[in-house]
Write a protein that holds these residues in place. Sequence first.
Motif, PDB file in Angstrom:
ATOM      1  N   LEU A   1     -34.494  44.237  23.038  1.00 45.59           N
ATOM      2  CA  LEU A   1     -34.065  43.298  24.074  1.00 45.59           C
ATOM      3  C   LEU A   1     -33.430  42.056  23.470  1.00 45.59           C
ATOM      4  CD1 LEU A   1     -37.169  43.432  26.457  1.00 45.59           C
ATOM      5  CD2 LEU A   1     -35.159  44.917  26.432  1.00 45.59           C
ATOM      6  N   TRP A   2     -32.499  41.488  24.227  1.00 45.90           N
ATOM      7  CA  TRP A   2     -31.905  40.189  23.923  1.00 45.90           C
ATOM      8  C   TRP A   2     -32.184  39.253  25.097  1.00 45.90           C
ATOM      9  CZ3 TRP A   2     -29.597  38.751  19.392  1.00 45.90           C
ATOM     10  CH2 TRP A   2     -29.263  39.769  18.496  1.00 45.90           C
TER      11      TRP A   2
ATOM     12  N   LEU B   1     -44.514  43.055  26.763  1.00 44.68           N
ATOM     13  CA  LEU B   1     -43.659  41.971  26.293  1.00 44.68           C
ATOM     14  C   LEU B   1     -44.463  40.695  26.075  1.00 44.68           C
ATOM     15  CD1 LEU B   1     -40.824  41.022  25.576  1.00 44.68           C
ATOM     16  CD2 LEU B   1     -40.444  40.517  27.993  1.00 44.68           C
ATOM     17  N   ILE B   2     -45.416  40.428  26.954  1.00 46.24           N
ATOM     18  CA  ILE B   2     -46.275  39.257  26.771  1.00 46.24           C
ATOM     19  C   ILE B   2     -47.079  39.386  25.485  1.00 46.24           C
ATOM     20  CG2 ILE B   2     -48.255  38.021  27.712  1.00 46.24           C
ATOM     21  CD1 ILE B   2     -47.200  38.621  30.491  1.00 46.24           C
ATOM     22  N   MET B   3     -47.636  40.568  25.246  1.00 46.56           N
ATOM     23  CA  MET B   3     -48.397  40.799  24.020  1.00 46.56           C
ATOM     24  C   MET B   3     -47.499  40.629  22.793  1.00 46.56           C
ATOM     25  SD  MET B   3     -50.669  44.156  22.989  1.00 46.56           S
ATOM     26  CE  MET B   3     -49.260  45.262  23.251  1.00 46.56           C
ATOM     27  N   PHE B   4     -46.270  41.110  22.897  1.00 46.16           N
ATOM     28  CA  PHE B   4     -45.328  40.998  21.786  1.00 46.16           C
ATOM     29  C   PHE B   4     -44.986  39.534  21.497  1.00 46.16           C
ATOM     30  CE2 PHE B   4     -40.775  40.512  20.758  1.00 46.16           C
ATOM     31  CZ  PHE B   4     -40.765  41.076  19.495  1.00 46.16           C
ATOM     32  N   LEU B   5     -44.690  38.743  22.539  1.00 49.06           N
ATOM     33  CA  LEU B   5     -44.319  37.341  22.339  1.00 49.06           C
ATOM     34  C   LEU B   5     -45.501  36.513  21.862  1.00 49.06           C
ATOM     35  CD1 LEU B   5     -42.006  36.762  25.441  1.00 49.06           C
ATOM     36  CD2 LEU B   5     -41.330  37.208  23.069  1.00 49.06           C
TER      37      LEU B   5
ATOM     38  N   ALA C   1     -35.986  37.049  16.920  1.00 50.14           N
ATOM     39  CA  ALA C   1     -37.188  36.210  17.019  1.00 50.14           C
ATOM     40  C   ALA C   1     -36.815  34.769  17.345  1.00 50.14           C
ATOM     41  CB  ALA C   1     -37.965  36.285  15.701  1.00 50.14           C
ATOM     42  N   ILE C   2     -35.752  34.246  16.711  1.00 51.39           N
ATOM     43  CA  ILE C   2     -35.309  32.880  17.001  1.00 51.39           C
ATOM     44  C   ILE C   2     -34.789  32.785  18.433  1.00 51.39           C
ATOM     45  CG2 ILE C   2     -33.605  31.130  16.375  1.00 51.39           C
ATOM     46  CD1 ILE C   2     -33.850  32.043  13.496  1.00 51.39           C
TER      47      ILE C   2
ATOM     48  N   MET D   1     -40.804  32.223  10.915  1.00 50.26           N
ATOM     49  CA  MET D   1     -40.229  33.197   9.987  1.00 50.26           C
ATOM     50  C   MET D   1     -41.147  33.412   8.777  1.00 50.26           C
ATOM     51  SD  MET D   1     -37.304  34.207  11.279  1.00 50.26           S
ATOM     52  CE  MET D   1     -38.284  34.192  12.791  1.00 50.26           C
ATOM     53  N   ARG D   2     -41.807  32.362   8.348  1.00 46.43           N
ATOM     54  CA  ARG D   2     -42.699  32.483   7.196  1.00 46.43           C
ATOM     55  C   ARG D   2     -43.958  33.260   7.561  1.00 46.43           C
ATOM     56  NH1 ARG D   2     -42.453  27.751   5.966  1.00 46.43           N
ATOM     57  NH2 ARG D   2     -44.288  26.886   7.002  1.00 46.43           N
TER      58      ARG D   2
END
Length: 379
Positions: free
Chosen positions: A81-82, A48-52, A306-307, A292-293
């Motif tokens: 996940l949410w 999850l850390i790598m993903f964020l 993502a937001i 987002m861009r």
Amino acid sequence: MTRPSCPSCNRVMKRNGTTSAGTTRWRCPSPECGVSRTVKHQRDGSSLIMFLDWLFSKHTQAETGADPRTFRRHTRWCWELWPPVPLVDEIHHVVHVDGIHLHRQAVVLIAIADAHVIGWYVARRETSAGWMNLMARIAPPDVVVCDGGGGLLKALKTVWPDTRVQRCLFHVCMKISELTGTRPRLDAGKQLRKLAIGLSRVTTRDDAAAWLVAYNQWEQDFHEFLDEHSQYADGSIEDTHQRLVKARRMIRKRIKENHLFTFLDHELTRDTPIPATNNLIESWNARLRDMMRHHRGLRLIRRIKAICWWCHQHSERPQPAAWLAVNSITDQHIEDLYRKAWQSSPQGAYENYGIPNRYGTGINWNEFHTTTRYPNQTN
């Protein structure tokens, strides 16, 4: 990948295809044993850390230091996940609220206070119901700074009735300039354009009083001009200068609401100043649009998540990654909750007849079990 051991004879197991869900199946090579099993790997916070880290950066998946396919395989579950939304019982002096739209398909309503995100809510549009759901988890602040659109004022009167409102002066000035144009040709438009620029420069109570006097003088000078009407070929009668009349009506409404100069109230600004614009949250929205861009191409649900992850990580006390990996709400949890709510509703009774619940009440099951022929040719 480390191969598992047989729980019976402790031998190293071999791959034996996959299950219907795509999970690798392992089988013991011993003819006497032949035990088959699947291995469920424990999700930890490292993935999850790598993903964020990737999500909040400008890097592509190839620039994360891992093979792109390996990265997607290790972080695929993170998209399920949410992040949890905090429950804010602390009373803040000033709260900024605004919504970031995703191509008219969804909007994420965001609340910020003291340089932290204190709440967010995903909705289809900026309606009063969506704003109420956001405000319900936040203690009523002293002042809220907003642009006042999309049912927000109605939600404020219902959920935060005692909270003072400061309309963003920048949005008001831009709205006036949108109606007058940047280069108006009529004298009334030129004078109103100057008033819009002067509104953005109000910093004291004397400036506010002088601006109100100047606006009243503008209405008196061009009263007859703005009341002119024109008759069209179809017989309808409309205002000749519709855009200027609309600007006048909008300014009158803003003055009547008493939301323009809340930031000059001495009682509210005694300890902490109140901003006259919503620039703080607008700058944060710009950072979200940059994210987002940088990761353009994500489908809508992933852009929404993502937001939400960005909002959670910029809250005052974000949960650690190890806790989030175990306790976050997943898509499956939400689907199960919706299914239970549907089955307990009157519409869910149609499931007893074998109708898929996705059809809802759009089909009346009784109309398909009759012996007579209906006019719509339904048997």
